[in-house]
Design a protein around this motif. Structure first.
Motif, short mmCIF file in Angstrom:
data_model
loop_
_atom_site.label_atom_id
_atom_site.label_comp_id
_atom_site.label_asym_id
_atom_site.label_seq_id
_atom_site.Cartn_x
_atom_site.Cartn_y
_atom_site.Cartn_z
N SER A 139 13.58 67.51 53.76
CA SER A 139 12.39 67.06 54.47
C SER A 139 12.33 67.68 55.86
O SER A 139 13.27 68.36 56.30
CB SER A 139 12.42 65.53 54.61
N SER A 174 13.62 64.41 61.57
CA SER A 174 13.15 63.17 62.18
C SER A 174 12.85 63.38 63.66
O SER A 174 13.15 64.42 64.24
CB SER A 174 14.22 62.09 62.04
N ALA A 206 16.19 64.34 55.39
CA ALA A 206 16.59 63.86 54.07
C ALA A 206 16.54 65.02 53.08
O ALA A 206 15.73 65.94 53.22
CB ALA A 206 15.66 62.74 53.61
N PRO A 221 12.08 64.49 49.57
CA PRO A 221 11.97 63.13 50.13
C PRO A 221 11.22 63.13 51.45
O PRO A 221 11.00 64.17 52.08
CB PRO A 221 13.42 62.71 50.32
N GLY A 222 10.85 61.93 51.88
CA GLY A 222 10.16 61.79 53.14
C GLY A 222 11.09 61.92 54.33
O GLY A 222 12.32 61.98 54.19
N ASN A 237 17.37 54.89 58.80
CA ASN A 237 16.91 54.19 57.61
C ASN A 237 16.94 55.13 56.40
O ASN A 237 16.73 56.34 56.54
CB ASN A 237 15.49 53.67 57.80
N TYR A 285 21.70 63.58 53.41
CA TYR A 285 21.03 63.77 54.69
C TYR A 285 21.74 64.87 55.48
O TYR A 285 22.96 65.03 55.40
CB TYR A 285 21.04 62.47 55.50
N ALA A 307 15.74 57.13 53.20
CA ALA A 307 14.47 57.75 52.80
C ALA A 307 14.37 57.73 51.28
O ALA A 307 15.35 58.08 50.59
CB ALA A 307 14.38 59.18 53.31
N SER A 308 13.23 57.34 50.74
CA SER A 308 13.05 57.24 49.30
C SER A 308 13.27 58.60 48.63
O SER A 308 12.73 59.61 49.08
CB SER A 308 11.64 56.72 48.98
N ALA A 326 15.98 60.35 48.50
CA ALA A 326 17.02 61.18 49.12
C ALA A 326 18.36 60.98 48.42
O ALA A 326 18.72 59.86 48.04
CB ALA A 326 17.16 60.85 50.60
N PRO A 329 13.30 60.77 57.33
CA PRO A 329 14.00 59.52 57.68
C PRO A 329 13.44 58.92 58.97
O PRO A 329 13.11 59.65 59.92
CB PRO A 329 15.45 59.96 57.86
N THR A 378 23.69 56.63 55.28
CA THR A 378 22.71 56.58 56.37
C THR A 378 23.38 56.41 57.73
O THR A 378 22.86 55.74 58.61
CB THR A 378 21.70 55.45 56.12
#
Length: 567
Positions: free
Chosen positions: A253, A256, A246, A183-184, A204, A212, A206-207, A209, A186, A227
């Protein structure tokens, strides 16, 4: 405040052999898939209902909560001689190795595969209140082009949930789910509150995910599925740097952007101006034959006044408060607010209690947790309440109630009062959902006033059975909480104010005082004597100030001064 219903002990005989056999299976940890590997299972997250899956005896359905990833999950319920077996035929490549995985929750859950052409495998887990990952590997035979993947529960056990099932390996050409990618990163990480020992974070989604990872000063400190998270065990008046990444089955990922937060000074949380020893009383927002009171009528002996009760709304998890003006002899909302303000000005705490015998509030997912926090905070602002009391007698979900209370604390600030009033059965073991919740929020928890009534006989911390209505019942059961992880200042004795206040378990105020002496000074004990004194014990609670008034305020007149005089 209703009687406890006994729970049946779990049967352990008929399936012992199956459990033993399952334990012997080799289980391997899930690692990142090779570049050419795909998930060959179709509809692996049940986002398309049960499409591609067949469940025995109509045992399976899809639900929107709880879910591990996406918006749906499988719920399968064993019944009678059916173990709720759900299967899918998956296309595979001969002479190949696959990793079979799934996330499960609820009752006993099994995951396996048949028709491999070599050795069929399975794995399992006992019942779980949170998501667990099951994983095993299998190798296909020289002519195997399809296998049958299955999940099932166990006879007589509760429903199980399954989600994100994967058969990771070479593409069998069966049109399985797309390859999972990392995933990207967060976005939107921010702090939502801090106490002297904790910092609350939000970010927020993350698509892609499914979870976390939270980092403090570069070190992993927790993993969550939602989240938000609260990092505990921190040092007062100290700055920390936080990041979040994520994750899903393909990996994690990058971290952040960092945010910095500083903890509050020592002693700035949990109602810092509350007396070291306190008396709690429930005030009835209804007329059930006890003396009808205004908040202003509650004696000064009560340090915390719990307004009973908030009402559930049609919005999951949300509550409201409706003053029963008609039942309280015309008591108006404006008078009520003024009386609450006057009590607070006098140094008292007034909180809203959620639950009770007929309470139907349910906080069972992230959305309802948010609704609970938002609605309780709104009541605090509207009526001037100092916090909340959790008196859910029909069970609670420790994961989401913890989330709700931390979100509320982040909104209300470090002086929020948080109390709980579990029934005796709820605090017999640290594995109970109420006890888990109390320990989860220990850094923001004010006091647990367990109900030492309407329960029958219970086990003490020494493993002996004690009957309610005695000093031993109060001290030996309080000992479980004191030895189970709660601070002495977070333990109170909850008792009826009169014989009319509960169906059973009333003890004279002198017995309550003896129990307080036993726990704080090791004097006036019965046959049970704690291994040490707990002079910081918070105090006592009663149901209710109204029943106390009916009995001439005999309870608060005796117990109040005694609590104030504790060491």
């Amino acid at each position: 405040m209703d009687p406890v219903r006994r729970r049946h002990l779990r049967r352990t005989g008929g399936w012992a052999g199956a459990v033993t056999a399952a334990l012997a299976l080799a289980v391997t940890a899930v690692g990142p898939a090779a570049a050419a590997d795909v998930n060959n299972a179709s509809n692996s997250g049940f986002e398309s209902g049960l499409s591609g899956w067949t469940c025995s005896a109509g045992s399976g359905t899809t639900v929107t909560s709880p879910v591990h990833g996406g918006s749906a999950a499988l719920k399968a319920t064993p019944s009678g001689q059916d173990n709720a077996r759900c299967t899918q035929t998956v296309a595979v490549v001969p002479n190949s190795t696959y990793t079979l995985g799934a996330w499960v929750q609820g009752g006993y859950a099994y995951l396996g595969v048949t028709g491999t052409g070599t050795t069929d495998v399975s794995t399992w887990t006992p019942d779980s209140s949170s998501w667990k990952q099951l994983s095993t590997t299998f190798t296909t035979g020289a002519s195997t082009t399809s296998v049958t993947v299955y999940t099932h529960g166990w006879y007589g056990q509760p429903a199980y949930y399954a989600d994100d099932i994967s058969v990771q390996g070479p593409d069998g050409g069966g049109g399985g789910d797309p390859e999972i990618t990392v995933p990207g990163v967060p976005a939107g990480l921010s702090t939502s509150g801090a106490t002297s020992s904790s910092v609350s974070l939000t970010w927020n989604a993350a698509s892609g995910a499914t979870g976390y990872t939270v980092y403090r000063d570069g070190t992993k400190v927790s993993a969550v599925t939602g989240t938000s998270a609260t990092v505990t065990g921190l040092t007062p008046s100290t700055s920390y740097s936080f990041q979040v990444a994520a994750a899903n089955s393909a990996g994690e990922s990058a971290k952040s952007a960092a945010v910095t937060a500083r903890t509050a000074a020592s002693g700035d949380s949990g109602g810092s101006d509350l007396p070291a020893h306190a008396v709690t009383g429930y005030w009835q927002n209804f007329n059930n034959g006890a003396t009808v009171q205004k908040i202003s009528d509650v004696p000064a002996a009560y340090d915390i006044i719990a307004v009973a009760f908030a009402d559930a709304t049609t919005t999951p998890g949300a509550v409201t408060f409706n003053l029963d003006s008609a039942g309280l002899n015309g008591y108006t909302v404006d008078q009520f607010k003024a009386d609450v303000a006057a009590k607070r000005a006098a140094g008292k705490k007034v909180i809203i209690s959620v639950g009770g015998e007929k309470g139907t509030v349910s906080v069972a997912d992230a959305t309802s947790a948010t609704n609970f926090a938002n609605s309780v905070y709104s009541l605090m602002q509207t009526y001037g309440f100092d916090g909340v009391d959790i008196d859910l007698e029909n069970g609670l979900n420790p994961t989401y109630m913890t989330q709700a209370l931390r979100a509320l604390s982040a909104k209300a600030g470090p002086d929020m009062i948080l109390t709980m009033a579990p029934q005796t059965i709820d605090m017999q073991s640290t594995s109970g959902s109420y006890f888990q919740t109390a320990l989860n929020v220990k850094d923001i928890l004010t006091v647990v006033n367990m109900q030492y009534y309407n329960s029958g006989s219970m086990l003490g911390c020494d493993g002996k059975v004690y009957s309610q209505g005695s000093v031993d019942f109060l001290t030996a059961l309080a000992c479980i909480q004191l030895e189970g992880g709660l601070a002495p200042s977070q333990v109170g004795l909850g008792v009826p104010a009169s014989t009319q206040g509960a169906g059973s378990g009333y003890v004279a105020p002198s017995v309550v005082n003896n129990a307080l002496d036993c726990l704080t000074r090791l004097t006036n004990c019965g046959s049970f004597k704690p291994s040490k004194a707990y002079p910081e014990l918070r105090g006592a609670m009663t149901w209710s100030t109204n029943w106390d008034a009916t009995a001439g305020n005999a309870w608060s007149s005796a117990v109040g001064p005694h609590v104030d005089a504790l060491p």
